[in-house]
Design a protein around this motif. Sequence first.
Motif, PDB file in Angstrom:
ATOM      1  N   TYR A  56      -2.416  -6.207  -4.645  1.00  0.00           N
ATOM      2  CA  TYR A  56      -2.615  -7.492  -3.978  1.00  0.00           C
ATOM      3  C   TYR A  56      -1.740  -8.591  -4.578  1.00  0.00           C
ATOM      4  CZ  TYR A  56      -6.677  -5.712  -1.410  1.00  0.00           C
ATOM      5  OH  TYR A  56      -7.502  -5.020  -0.563  1.00  0.00           O
ATOM      6  N   LYS A  72      -4.458 -10.125   6.606  1.00  0.00           N
ATOM      7  CA  LYS A  72      -4.424  -9.076   5.591  1.00  0.00           C
ATOM      8  C   LYS A  72      -4.633  -7.685   6.173  1.00  0.00           C
ATOM      9  CE  LYS A  72      -9.295  -9.274   4.100  1.00  0.00           C
ATOM     10  NZ  LYS A  72      -9.678  -7.875   4.297  1.00  0.00           N
ATOM     11  N   PHE A 101       0.839  -1.201   0.000  1.00  0.00           N
ATOM     12  CA  PHE A 101       0.000   0.000   0.000  1.00  0.00           C
ATOM     13  C   PHE A 101       0.876   1.254   0.000  1.00  0.00           C
ATOM     14  CE2 PHE A 101      -3.702  -2.464   1.377  1.00  0.00           C
ATOM     15  CZ  PHE A 101      -3.118  -3.528   2.038  1.00  0.00           C
ATOM     16  N   ALA A 142     -11.963  -2.807   9.129  1.00  0.00           N
ATOM     17  CA  ALA A 142     -11.856  -3.638   7.937  1.00  0.00           C
ATOM     18  C   ALA A 142     -13.144  -4.420   7.807  1.00  0.00           C
ATOM     19  CB  ALA A 142     -10.679  -4.584   8.061  1.00  0.00           C
ATOM     20  N   ASP A 143     -13.727  -4.372   6.611  1.00  0.00           N
ATOM     21  CA  ASP A 143     -14.921  -5.191   6.422  1.00  0.00           C
ATOM     22  C   ASP A 143     -14.516  -6.613   6.053  1.00  0.00           C
ATOM     23  OD1 ASP A 143     -15.744  -3.611   3.239  1.00  0.00           O
ATOM     24  OD2 ASP A 143     -14.341  -5.223   3.695  1.00  0.00           O
ATOM     25  N   GLY A 147     -14.802  -8.101   3.284  1.00  0.00           N
ATOM     26  CA  GLY A 147     -14.371  -8.281   1.907  1.00  0.00           C
ATOM     27  C   GLY A 147     -12.887  -8.081   1.750  1.00  0.00           C
ATOM     28  N   ASN A 148     -12.484  -7.744   0.561  1.00  0.00           N
ATOM     29  CA  ASN A 148     -11.066  -7.605   0.267  1.00  0.00           C
ATOM     30  C   ASN A 148     -10.634  -6.155   0.126  1.00  0.00           C
ATOM     31  OD1 ASN A 148      -8.740  -9.100   0.048  1.00  0.00           O
ATOM     32  ND2 ASN A 148      -8.744  -9.037  -2.192  1.00  0.00           N
ATOM     33  N   THR A 149     -11.399  -5.254   0.704  1.00  0.00           N
ATOM     34  CA  THR A 149     -11.054  -3.833   0.606  1.00  0.00           C
ATOM     35  C   THR A 149     -10.054  -3.480   1.689  1.00  0.00           C
ATOM     36  OG1 THR A 149     -13.002  -3.334   1.932  1.00  0.00           O
ATOM     37  CG2 THR A 149     -13.209  -3.120  -0.451  1.00  0.00           C
ATOM     38  N   PRO A 150      -9.228  -2.453   1.432  1.00  0.00           N
ATOM     39  CA  PRO A 150      -8.208  -2.081   2.425  1.00  0.00           C
ATOM     40  C   PRO A 150      -8.822  -1.509   3.696  1.00  0.00           C
ATOM     41  CG  PRO A 150      -7.691  -1.176   0.265  1.00  0.00           C
ATOM     42  CD  PRO A 150      -9.102  -1.684   0.197  1.00  0.00           C
TER      43      PRO A 150
END
Lengths: 114, 112
Positions: free
Chosen positions: A50, A100, A33, B93-94, B96-99
């Motif tokens: 990613y 992540k 990022f 952070a949700d 999903g795959n969002t930052p």
Amino acid sequence: DVKVTQSSRYLVKRTGEKVFLECVQDMDHENMFWYRQDPGLGLRLIYFSYDVKMKEKGDIPEGYSVSREKKERFSLILESASTNQTSMYLCASSGSGDLKNIQYFGAGTRLSVL
Amino acid sequence: GNSVTQMEGPVTLSEEAFLTINCTYTATGYPSLFWYVQYPGEGLQLLLKATKADDKGSNKGFEATYRKETTSFHLEKGSVQVSDSAVYFCALADSGNTPLVFGKGTRLSVIA
């Protein structure tokens, strides 16, 4: 320990110059990022990636581009630097799955555009 | 979309005072919540996290409880030290795959 290394702590450039900010991580992280940090505005996401050769726009991508040719390296490029890009730039990386959202940050590059 | 709101700083406290930094969030679904800390001259680092409602994250004497009913994740410490002087960021952070979505940060200064 995870290490995220940004190539410069301080950088001074002229308006119109092409500027490269380099970031390297040593933990084989999939995700990387780029943020900028400004007083009163907090952290704003510029671009993220990613995977190798993949990139996604963040909240403020205008005036920036990125390159991720190798997994460990994520470069931020200012195609033609402008004074409003004077800021602190932070790079981060994270693993995948449950990890992540645990981001590891570099110490930052303070860029001044004159 | 998802967002995080933190109390504005700077916050200035005397050593051994009680600290609260407020954080509220807006999100769909069931996000995970984080506090990151940035010491002077450094990047951010994770301080604590909570992944579901009523979870309490804790580290270095700091605590925060995930309150779904009030959509809050306030940071607390019973007795601050000069070495706690830093900028504190709340984030979510949700699923999903969002930052991560960060708040704007709260600067804390602790004086001896």
